[in-house]
Design an enzyme around this catalytic site. Structure first.
Site, mmCIF file in Angstrom:
data_model
loop_
_atom_site.group_PDB
_atom_site.id
_atom_site.type_symbol
_atom_site.label_atom_id
_atom_site.label_comp_id
_atom_site.label_asym_id
_atom_site.label_seq_id
_atom_site.Cartn_x
_atom_site.Cartn_y
_atom_site.Cartn_z
ATOM 1 N N ASP A 33 36.867 35.642 -27.817
ATOM 2 C CA ASP A 33 35.880 34.566 -27.924
ATOM 3 C C ASP A 33 35.512 34.452 -29.400
ATOM 4 O O ASP A 33 34.642 35.173 -29.881
ATOM 5 C CB ASP A 33 34.640 34.896 -27.072
ATOM 6 C CG ASP A 33 33.593 33.803 -27.162
ATOM 7 O OD1 ASP A 33 33.955 32.617 -27.167
ATOM 8 O OD2 ASP A 33 32.391 34.138 -27.258
ATOM 9 N N ASP A 44 29.148 37.726 -26.069
ATOM 10 C CA ASP A 44 30.447 37.292 -26.617
ATOM 11 C C ASP A 44 31.583 38.138 -26.053
ATOM 12 O O ASP A 44 32.682 37.635 -25.786
ATOM 13 C CB ASP A 44 30.441 37.368 -28.150
ATOM 14 C CG ASP A 44 29.330 36.530 -28.747
ATOM 15 O OD1 ASP A 44 29.481 35.303 -28.782
ATOM 16 O OD2 ASP A 44 28.301 37.109 -29.146
ATOM 17 N N GLU A 75 39.895 31.126 -25.929
ATOM 18 C CA GLU A 75 39.319 29.865 -25.461
ATOM 19 C C GLU A 75 39.804 28.708 -26.338
ATOM 20 O O GLU A 75 39.876 28.815 -27.560
ATOM 21 C CB GLU A 75 37.790 29.941 -25.488
ATOM 22 C CG GLU A 75 37.151 28.739 -24.811
ATOM 23 C CD GLU A 75 35.630 28.841 -24.726
ATOM 24 O OE1 GLU A 75 35.118 29.942 -24.456
ATOM 25 O OE2 GLU A 75 34.962 27.818 -24.933
#
Lengths: 166, 166
Positions: free
Chosen positions: A7, A139, A67
């Site tokens: 992330d 995170d 992502e």
């Protein structure tokens, strides 16, 4: 298969490493957050690459999931996030890992079962799915969710291949 | 002092290498454009890092200068440009180079003498300043202009230091 989920962020980059066995069982390996806040911007970009390269050398994942970012608050934060993501991608690619991208919607559906989940729900579900004794940092939880998403997709793809559909 | 200037982009990353001697004379060493268009996005990010690392290994600059980007057309292009710039920065930082950032205004003032110069003017002035026999490609010209800007700033700083002002 050992999967690292990432992330990325210009202040904090979460990572999460899991293993997915032949039956689709998931096992937690490690997670953490590379915190580069409080340093000059260029140093942060260098540190993201170096710190992540060290995590990869230590845990030797087979594949990576990150992502796919489409949107940002504004062009300035997009530029900062982009540079952080670029540094993380170079670390993954230079380690020779195949990299798959998933949208936030895919990641939330795979971990929480709903696309509109908030951060706290992701943390709780990741904790439950991986049998952790406490909620991972936000995170790192997003990174673990990204790795879980990849495990599900890879398994679905294997089944289709086994059934002769692809 | 051998300086590499970088003009990062997600399709084309320009680079320009010059030498600046003790009298401030500039000499052209090399320039070019890393063209990664037409490949999947993730491959482009990996290629920018690898191709630039190869340029650095070949020409061994002492220091690097890169345009400081504040603005982009929109968040999507900012994210793409950011990732390209992040990959280029990792190559520079991993080669151990000090990296200085200059605004587009500083770069145009140093090369053309005016902050509002267009691409063609930058190409013509870079050609003239470095005694090239033809205009460099636009991204390479911007990169050479960035290196020229750094040479001027470094020389001004040296003079101030020599005069005991800093």
């Amino acid at each position: 298969m050992r999967i690292i989920g990432i992330d990325p962020g210009s202040l904090r980059t979460g990572y999460g490493i899991i293993e997915s066995d032949a039956r689709g069982e998931l096992r937690h390996v490690a997670h953490g957050c590379l915190n580069v806040a409080g340093r000059p911007f260029l140093e942060r970009i260098g540190a993201i690459y170096r710190d992540l390269a060290q995590v990869l050398a230590e845990h030797r994942p087979d594949t990576a999931a990150i992502e796919q970012v489409f949107m940002a608050r504004n062009a300035d934060s997009a530029l900062k996030l982009g540079q952080a993501r670029g540094a993380a991608l170079v670390a993954l690619l230079e380690a020779g890992l195949p990299v798959e991208e998933y949208t936030a919607l895919q990641i939330k559906k795979a971990s929480v079962g709903a696309g509109h989940a908030d951060k706290a729900q992701v943390q709780s579900m990741v904790r439950w799915l991986l049998h952790l004794d406490k909620n991972p940092q936000a995170d790192a939880a997003d990174a673990l969710a990204c790795a879980i998403c990849h495990a599900h997709h890879a398994r679905t793809q294997q089944r289709w291949q086994a059934a002769g559909h692809v």
